[in-house]
Scaffold this active site. Structure first.
Site, mmCIF file in Angstrom:
data_model
loop_
_atom_site.group_PDB
_atom_site.id
_atom_site.type_symbol
_atom_site.label_atom_id
_atom_site.label_comp_id
_atom_site.label_asym_id
_atom_site.label_seq_id
_atom_site.Cartn_x
_atom_site.Cartn_y
_atom_site.Cartn_z
ATOM 1 N N SER A 276 -62.105 23.076 41.346
ATOM 2 C CA SER A 276 -62.230 21.686 41.774
ATOM 3 C C SER A 276 -60.879 21.060 42.049
ATOM 4 O O SER A 276 -60.790 20.051 42.740
ATOM 5 C CB SER A 276 -62.886 20.853 40.673
ATOM 6 N N HIS B 223 -66.194 25.153 47.412
ATOM 7 C CA HIS B 223 -66.412 24.212 46.319
ATOM 8 C C HIS B 223 -67.800 23.590 46.408
ATOM 9 O O HIS B 223 -68.066 22.742 47.257
ATOM 10 C CB HIS B 223 -65.323 23.121 46.355
ATOM 11 N N GLU C 76 -67.368 21.973 50.062
ATOM 12 C CA GLU C 76 -66.028 21.818 50.629
ATOM 13 C C GLU C 76 -65.446 23.222 50.804
ATOM 14 O O GLU C 76 -65.344 23.978 49.840
ATOM 15 C CB GLU C 76 -65.141 20.986 49.695
ATOM 16 N N ASN D 38 -63.552 15.035 44.808
ATOM 17 C CA ASN D 38 -63.012 14.829 43.465
ATOM 18 C C ASN D 38 -61.783 13.941 43.477
ATOM 19 O O ASN D 38 -61.528 13.203 42.520
ATOM 20 C CB ASN D 38 -62.694 16.168 42.797
HETATM 21 N N1 LIG Z 1 -68.846 21.154 36.298
HETATM 22 C C1 LIG Z 1 -68.823 20.662 37.514
HETATM 23 O O1 LIG Z 1 -69.443 19.638 37.794
HETATM 24 C C2 LIG Z 1 -68.067 21.410 38.606
HETATM 25 C C3 LIG Z 1 -68.354 21.104 39.948
HETATM 26 C C4 LIG Z 1 -67.720 21.831 40.957
HETATM 27 C C5 LIG Z 1 -66.801 22.813 40.626
HETATM 28 N N2 LIG Z 1 -66.509 23.074 39.313
HETATM 29 C C6 LIG Z 1 -65.557 24.151 39.033
HETATM 30 O O2 LIG Z 1 -66.297 25.319 38.736
HETATM 31 C C7 LIG Z 1 -65.586 26.133 37.819
HETATM 32 C C8 LIG Z 1 -66.464 26.407 36.610
HETATM 33 O O3 LIG Z 1 -66.726 25.193 35.940
HETATM 34 P P1 LIG Z 1 -68.013 24.974 35.014
HETATM 35 O O4 LIG Z 1 -68.169 23.523 34.810
HETATM 36 O O5 LIG Z 1 -69.149 25.757 35.556
HETATM 37 O O6 LIG Z 1 -67.498 25.652 33.642
HETATM 38 P P2 LIG Z 1 -68.349 26.147 32.394
HETATM 39 O O7 LIG Z 1 -67.456 26.052 31.231
HETATM 40 O O8 LIG Z 1 -69.676 25.484 32.341
HETATM 41 O O9 LIG Z 1 -68.622 27.706 32.742
HETATM 42 C C9 LIG Z 1 -67.610 28.664 32.858
HETATM 43 C C10 LIG Z 1 -68.224 30.047 32.585
HETATM 44 O O10 LIG Z 1 -67.236 31.047 32.841
HETATM 45 C C11 LIG Z 1 -67.387 32.080 31.895
HETATM 46 N N3 LIG Z 1 -66.162 32.868 31.805
HETATM 47 C C12 LIG Z 1 -65.016 32.573 31.157
HETATM 48 N N4 LIG Z 1 -64.141 33.588 31.313
HETATM 49 C C13 LIG Z 1 -64.731 34.517 32.077
HETATM 50 C C14 LIG Z 1 -64.330 35.804 32.567
HETATM 51 N N5 LIG Z 1 -63.137 36.289 32.299
HETATM 52 N N6 LIG Z 1 -65.216 36.503 33.297
HETATM 53 C C15 LIG Z 1 -66.427 36.030 33.579
HETATM 54 N N7 LIG Z 1 -66.863 34.815 33.135
HETATM 55 C C16 LIG Z 1 -66.018 34.077 32.400
HETATM 56 C C17 LIG Z 1 -67.728 31.331 30.616
HETATM 57 O O11 LIG Z 1 -68.376 32.194 29.704
HETATM 58 C C18 LIG Z 1 -68.649 30.221 31.132
HETATM 59 O O12 LIG Z 1 -70.005 30.604 31.125
HETATM 60 C C19 LIG Z 1 -64.302 25.397 37.486
HETATM 61 O O13 LIG Z 1 -63.287 25.854 38.317
HETATM 62 C C20 LIG Z 1 -64.662 23.943 37.830
HETATM 63 O O14 LIG Z 1 -63.550 23.185 38.153
HETATM 64 C C21 LIG Z 1 -67.143 22.408 38.307
#
Ligand SMILES: NC(=O)c1ccc[n+]([C@@H]2O[C@H](COP(=O)([O-])OP(=O)(O)OC[C@H]3O[C@@H](n4cnc5c(N)ncnc54)[C@H](O)[C@@H]3O)[C@@H](O)[C@H]2O)c1
Length: 596
Positions: free
Chosen positions: A121, A142, A154, A192
């Site tokens: 993000s 994204h 995005e 964002n």
């Molecule tokens: N939460 C949101 O609203 C949102 C929206 C758009 C983008 N993002 C982006 O998406 C990405 C993930 O965010 P999220 O909110 O889903 O996080 P989250 O914490 O909910 O999930 C992350 C997952 O990654 C896994 N993980 C960690 N290390 C790992 C590895 N080495 N190999 C495989 N899996 C691994 C974890 O076990 C976890 O299940 C981030 O870059 C975030 O910025 C988040």
């Protein structure tokens, strides 16, 4: 020839990854879903089945389609399972070193022609790409939360991403039924960059006890038509993720203090209050992962309905003024059964207000929302006057005269002389300090702000503005009155912009700055906010409706009161106002309205 993506890999099955898996599998693409451990894999699988089961229960997905969807997903621990896929989307936590490590390994494991994408993000896609030997095949894709629902993607191209990779990913987004905007690699991209300053500011208001979580969220939902309030959205995003995004945006995006995470966020993350995913964040949820909010110690005791029954002692209300707001407010009170004394500056003005109220009520009759008898009764409850003396026996006065402090102060001084003791004196000001008006009387404890939104008969929100002198009794009466009017009253402190404008206008101003910096177009920015965040209008559509002059004036007030450098009005906004481009009302603002 364009790439044919027949199988994709998703790394990390948390809030975003599990949703991204669903998007691909729903559209007939085979997915290899990868996690770091068996436990995490199970959690990811549960998110996916929970979401698809809910879709089946709601009748949005046939059972057979769900089964087919799930059969397209293969779950695995470790990146080795991704050796044959055409595209990988990484969705692990927002840490640069972790993402770089994963990309280096993906580079080793995946076939040479595979595209490697990050769902980051806020981190630099370029910095992630250089961890591989194929930065020209690395791109940002994204998605928005929840990925199966939100239409926007995005697409982030770096200076080295190949044009054919960009084109292939754009085509893929279309195949997934998404709308893409392609942009360059800047912290926070479009959505964002505009959203997180607002979210952080809302948390700051909550932390400072400026308003309750319920009131902050209700204000933005009802005042701006947003699908959810900022604190509920923080819970959905995940506080740990939100913290990382803010922190990165602060460091990468010019150290704008508005992106420096409010200390409370870090404290909550440390305490394990991550939002929905952990079952508790700003709100408490039925269980981890559940969207259902359950009452907790911060839940207000009295419901609006109880409030409405609680105070019917007020029977007679005075409304001073003859403009748009006064007219709407007279209608609202008369329709709710109050006896109204309307005071204007003369019979001619009263006649005009009467006609306007009648026309508006007639619209309700035509639409079948109001009977003729109720319309006549409402009109019959309004007494028309040109002198403040007729307010001697009212129980509440609502002032809605011109937005000039000297005029309002003089009026309140007169009301102080005329009105009986114990009466609540309310101002509808949207930008002046309520305390200035209160101190024009000898009874500042009885003075409160009642900030209605335009058009008052339709808008469900009223901001109840307490000054440092307002008594608890006055606020309680104001709350009860709002409830009796069928409005949601939210209580806030006496600060410039109250809740809604203070959170809304800096975001609009940021959108203008983004346009001015040529990062994106007005159309793409509007699209991003509507399709990525569910806003009813994009920032430029809204600015043209509100009026650029009005928006500039509000932004200037906020800047002057808070002296926050990030609140300085965008030069482009000033120039457009100077040029007479004020929005719809002048035929031209950010868009030309004369040609439509
Ligand atoms: N939460 C949101 O609203 C949102 C929206 C758009 C983008 N993002 C982006 O998406 C990405 C993930 O965010 P999220 O909110 O889903 O996080 P989250 O914490 O909910 O999930 C992350 C997952 O990654 C896994 N993980 C960690 N290390 C790992 C590895 N080495 N190999 C495989 N899996 C691994 C974890 O076990 C976890 O299940 C981030 O870059 C975030 O910025 C988040």
């Amino acid at each position: 020839m364009a790439r044919d993506f027949t199988s994709v890999g998703v790394v990390g099955l948390g809030t975003m990854g599990a949703g991204i898996v669903e998007v691909f599998a729903r559209n007939g693409v085979d997915v290899v879903a990868v996690e770091v451990s068996e436990d995490a894999l199970e959690r990811g699988r549960a998110i996916l089945t929970g979401s698809t089961d809910r879709a089946v229960a709601k009748g949005k997905l046939a059972e057979a389609d769900r089964d087919a969807l799930l059969s397209r997903v293969r779950f695995a621990v470790g990146l080795d399972a991704l050796h044959a896929v055409d595209l990988v989307i990484e969705a692990v936590p927002e840490h640069l070193d972790l993402k770089q490590r994963i990309f280096a390994e993906l580079d080793r494991v995946c076939k040479p022609e595979a595209i490697l994408a990050t769902n980051t993000s806020s981190l630099s896609v370029t910095e992630i790409s250089v961890a591989t030997s194929r930065p020209n095949q690395v791109i940002g894709i994204h998605f928005f939360n929840p990925a199966p629902v939100m239409k926007l993607v995005e697409v982030v191209r770096t200076v080295v991403t190949s044009t054919d990779v960009v084109a292939d990913v754009e085509a893929l987004c279309k195949r997934l039924g998404k709308v893409d905007v392609t942009i360059s690699d800047r912290a926070g991209f479009i959505a964002n960059a505009l959203l997180f300053g607002y979210l952080n500011h809302a948390v700051g208001m909550f932390e400072a006890h400026y308003a309750t979580r319920e009131d902050i969220d209700a204000a933005m939902k009802l005042g701006c038509g947003l699908p959810m309030g900022p604190l509920a959205l923080m819970d959905l995003i995940g506080l740990d993720t939100a913290y990382e995004i803010l922190d990165t945006m602060y460091r990468r995006g010019g150290r704008d203090r508005r992106h420096a995470p409010v200390p409370l966020i870090k404290q909550m993350v440390t305490a394990g209050l991550l939002g929905r995913k952990s079952g508790r964040g700003f709100y408490t949820y039925e269980r981890p992962g559940s969207p259902v909010v359950v009452p907790d110690e911060q839940t207000p005791a009295a419901t609006e309905a109880a409030l409405a029954d609680g105070d019917r002692a007020l029977a007679k209300v005075g409304v001073v003024g003859s403009g748009t707001m006064a007219t709407g407010i007279i209608e609202v009170f008369a329709k709710a059964g109050y006896e109204v004394v309307s005071v204007t500056r003369g019979a001619e003005k009263s006649a005009r207000v009467f006609e306007a109220v009648k026309t508006s009520l007639n619209k309700g009759v035509v639409r079948g929302k109001l009977s003729e008898a109720d319309r006549d009764a409402a009109l019959g409850r309004i007494n028309w006057s040109a002198t403040l003396d007729h307010l001697a026996d009212v129980d509440l006065v609502v002032e809605a005269v011109v937005e000039e402090l000297s005029v309002k102060k003089a009026l309140f001084a007169s009301l102080d002389e005329i009105c009986k003791p114990g009466v609540v004196l309310a101002t509808t000001t949207s930008s002046l300090p309520v305390i200035d008006v209160a101190m024009a009387t000898q009874r500042p404890a009885d003075v409160v702000g009642l900030h209605f939104f335009n058009p008052a008969p339709l808008m469900p929100l009223v901001e109840i503005v307490e000054t440092i002198r307002t008594s608890a009794e006055t606020t309680a009466t104001a709350r009860a009155v709002c409830a009796a009017l069928g409005k949601t009253g939210v209580v806030c402190g006496d600060r410039s912009g109250f809740i809604v404008n203070a959170l809304l206008f800096p975001y609009l101003n940021d959108a203008v700055k983004m346009l001015e910096a040529s990062y994106s177009t007005a159309d793409d920015i509007d699209h991003a906010m509507k399709l990525g965040c569910g806003y009813p209008m994009g920032p430029f559509e809204l600015l043209d409706v509100v009026g650029l002059d009005v928006s500039l004036a509000i932004q200037r007030e906020l800047y002057l009161e808070l002296r926050e450098p990030g609140f300085a009005p965008a030069p482009l906004l000033e120039h457009l106002v100077t040029a007479g481009y004020l929005g719809r009302k002048s035929g031209r603002g950010f868009r030309d309205h004369t040609r439509r």
